[in-house]
Design a protein around this motif. Structure first.
Motif: not given
Length: 308
Positions: A38, A42, A46, A299, A303
């Motif tokens: 993860v 991620l 990003v 990030v 999100l």
């Protein structure tokens, strides 16, 4: 040799033979592996999604995250299966294949870390010429060079490993197929394998470590000239994190790959293996990316986009 039985599979004894401890270890390493996946995925998403992160520093972070995913995935999934399996076996060719990809990704990782150190050297010591020196072509060449070194390192050791003959015993007192453990089980002479492994590990390890060290000496000298105490602390914090992780990675891997194959496995050796093959890929996103203000902002933005 004709009367000897040829071994077709190995038994990976892992970290514990206690059933309840194996379940506990399965849960622990499953969490670590999921965190690794993860965190690194991620970071890659990003960097791809945010145009502000399209520069050499994050180009190397993107590739480091990709290598970390590969590095961890070489050993951890099989390790997790064996925690729950009754027969913890792996074929000889499967074991050598795992060893090949492990050495390949490990070798690639250390040279990408060296490329990141050089990138920081140019950014801090030659800021006005940073984009000129660290052009896209140079960045691609550095990453390609890291993969090339990793492939050569792995092919060199795998080619010799394929010539080994295994006739028993077939128990590996470890959770993965690392080359030093394979050499301990060989019925044929392993002197050449040991010398090639030792020489290649010392040359590649010393080269990547010296490249990192030589990059950081002028960086530290430049930081010491910064007048702001807060600026010096921030810069030293970033540098020390990088150097500590690189130092532990090199120390642990060097101790494993330069020892004699006659030395038996120990608890300390297994802890070293866990540190450089499992924990390092999990910690890299935190140390090199998630502590970075720009990455944390990106990030949060990503999100919010998913929520929207």
């Amino acid at each position: 040799m004709k009367n000897q039985t040829t071994i077709t599979e190995f038994i990976l004894l892992g970290l514990s033979t206690d059933p309840w401890m194996q379940i506990f270890l399965f849960l622990v390493f499953l969490i670590i592996y999921m965190t690794t996946l993860v965190g690194n995925v991620l970071i890659m998403l990003v960097i791809k999604a945010d145009s502000h992160l399209h520069n050499p520093m994050y180009f190397f972070l993107f590739h480091l995250s990709f290598v970390d995913i590969c590095y961890s995935s070489v050993t951890v999934p099989k390790m997790l299966v064996n925690f729950l399996a009754e027969h913890k076996t792996i074929s000889v060719h499967g074991c050598i294949s795992q060893m090949f990809f492990f050495i390949l990704t490990a070798g690639t990782e250390v040279f990408i870390l060296s490329a990141m150190a050089y990138d920081r050297y140019v950014a801090i010591c030659h800021p006005l010429r940073y984009m000129q020196i660290m052009s896209k072509r140079i960045c691609v060449q550095l990453v390609s060079g890291a993969w090339t070194v990793g492939i050569i390192y792995a092919l060199l050791n795998m080619g010799l490993a394929l010539k080994l003959h295994f006739c028993g015993p077939n128990q590996i007192f470890h959770f993965s197929c690392e080359l030093p453990h394979l050499l301990q089980l060989s019925c044929t002479e392993t002197f050449t394998n040991e010398m090639v492994l030792l020489t290649s590990a010392v040359i590649l390890g010393a080269a990547s470590f010296l490249l990192t060290l030589v990059s950081y000496i002028p960086i530290i000298a430049t930081i010491l000239r910064i007048r702001s105490a807060q600026g010096r602390r921030k810069a030293f914090s970033t540098c020390s994190s990088h150097l500590i992780v690189v130092g532990f990675l090199y120390l642990a891997a060097f101790s494993q790959y330069t020892k004699s194959s006659s030395v038996s496995s120990t608890v300390l050796e297994e802890m070293f293996s866990i540190q450089y093959s499992i924990l390092t890929p999990m910690l890299n996103p935190i140390i090199y990316s998630l502590k970075n203000k720009e990455v944390k902002t990106a990030v949060a933005k990503l999100l919010r986009t998913f929520k929207g």
